[in-house]
Design an enzyme around this catalytic site. Structure first.
Site, PDB file in Angstrom:
ATOM      1  N   CYS A 106      38.688  68.861  10.856  1.00 49.44           N
ATOM      2  CA  CYS A 106      37.993  67.611  10.491  1.00 49.44           C
ATOM      3  C   CYS A 106      38.781  67.432   9.074  1.00 49.44           C
ATOM      4  O   CYS A 106      39.332  66.109   8.914  1.00 49.44           O
ATOM      5  CB  CYS A 106      36.762  67.722  10.270  1.00 49.44           C
ATOM      6  SG  CYS A 106      35.753  66.267   9.859  1.00 49.44           S
ATOM      7  N   CYS A 203      28.259  69.286  12.818  1.00 47.93           N
ATOM      8  CA  CYS A 203      27.552  68.151  12.729  1.00 47.93           C
ATOM      9  C   CYS A 203      27.441  67.410  14.139  1.00 47.93           C
ATOM     10  O   CYS A 203      26.621  66.653  14.415  1.00 47.93           O
ATOM     11  CB  CYS A 203      28.146  67.374  11.836  1.00 47.93           C
ATOM     12  SG  CYS A 203      29.883  66.837  12.355  1.00 47.93           S
TER      13      CYS A 203
END
Length: 379
Positions: A106, A203
């Site tokens: 990410c 997440c």
């Protein structure tokens, strides 16, 4: 050029760290813009309709923080690119027998590539985040990535994917503060998120269980197969390699005179290799996709400290660069649970030199025995 002449896009999340980062920059006179990414989430599991990094509540908080600071606020639709890059990477790595850290991917492709590019499209000079790390200029030119001042919150490990181009365009305002001081600043500035808890889990998981996620999105990863000893003896049957990780002891479902641990996962043969604690230690590893923060590998081998997991203690090792994007790391002492897919990150003092992904152990003779005996029982 003064701070007042510089524009900064701050990646807001609705949390205390990014909020204080924005507040500190606004207080210094920067032209601050808040931006929040809408990320993909697994809506199929646990009733989670939103990624926990960007729930409607967090979006409201981020907007309220922006209003309090008097700065513009934008939401950036990042769902598709996040799904295609980060989530698919997570699935693919498990399919290949690795235990990935998707936060690295990410940061590599979403925050400091996708988001940075959108920040620059707003004529920003910098992108700022709430990471606990520091950036310093080198006397000879270029930039250093340094640990955050608070050792308990340091996030340089997951930022080891950054290079000189990204560091030149990035600010980490809270990296100079301990967490307690960041919360105090939030209170002082009247931000009502001072005591908000930090997010810990992946997440995009719907119900916090990555096994359920993989079972739903990649059911082939739950295919049963043999549990074997390092000598090739079949001891039982596993429930799918993705249910296990290197060093795991509990939940193996096999009996033995002494405790057994997961030593390796052979994705090609769908075999889980187990052994004793003495077999778990490794004194060397190969790190691939190695990113040297300074831009190029050192010309000679050198000694430094290496972390093999985000929360592990750094250990002394000899670093031997092997081309531009690979390194052989030889530890002074054997390390427990060296896990392919996790990052091996190299430090000299508080400076992060870079890191790479721990490769599978097939290059060592004692890793994943390839004798005729092992081939026979797996075939």
């Amino acid at each position: 050029m003064s701070a007042a002449d510089k524009r900064v896009v701050v990646a807001l999340s609705g949390g205390v760290d990014s909020s204080v980062a924005a507040a500190l920059l606004a207080r210094e006179g920067y032209d601050v813009i808040g931006m929040m990414m809408r990320l993909w989430s697994d809506e199929a599991l646990g009733g989670a309709e939103h990624n926990r990094c960007c729930t409607p509540d967090q979006m409201r908080i981020a907007r309220r923080v922006a209003d309090t600071l008097g700065i513009p606020f934008y939401a950036l639709d990042t769902k598709d690119v996040f799904r295609d890059i980060v989530v698919q990477y997570f699935i693919d790595q498990h399919r290949d027998g690795y235990t990935p850290n998707p936060c690295l991917e990410c940061n590599r492709h979403i925050r400091f590539e996708w988001l940075l590019r959108h920040a620059m499209a707003l004529d920003a000079d910098f992108l700022a985040t709430g990471h606990y790390a520091r950036i310093a200029k080198r006397p000879e030119g270029g930039y250093l990535l340094k640990k955050g001042l608070d050792p308990a919150k340091d996030q340089s490990y997951v930022l080891s994917v950054m290079g000189q181009e990204q560091l030149a365009r990035t600010l980490f305002p809270v990296g100079e503060y301990p967490k307690a001081e960041v919360r105090r600043i939030a209170c002082e500035l009247g931000l009502d998120i001072a005591n908000r808890k930090d997010s810990q889990d992946l997440c995009f998981l719907g119900n916090n269980d990555y096994r359920d996620f993989l079972g739903a999105h990649a059911p082939d990863l739950m295919t049963r197969g043999p549990i074997v000893s390092s000598e090739g003896e079949v001891l039982g049957e596993h429930r799918g390699l993705s249910n296990y990780t290197i060093g795991q002891r509990k939940g193996l479902g096999v009996s033995s005179n002494e405790p057994l641990y997961v030593l390796a996962m052979n994705a090609i043969k769908n075999a889980l290799v187990v052994g004793t604690r003495g077999e778990l230690g490794r004194d060397r590893l190969v790190a691939e996709r190695f990113n040297w923060v300074g831009g190029a590998p050192p010309a000679v081998e050198f000694r430094a400290e290496v972390k093999i997991r985000y929360r592990s203690q750094a250990q002394m090792a000899l670093i031997k660069p092997m081309g531009d994007d690979c390194a052989l790391i030889e530890f002074n002492l054997p390390q427990q649970a060296v896990t392919p897919g996790q990052a091996a990150v190299v430090y000299q003092g508080d400076v992060c030199l870079g890191g790479g992904l721990i490769a599978q152990f097939a290059d060592e003779e004692d890793d994943l025995k390839s004798s005729d005996q092992m081939i026979q029982f797996i075939a």
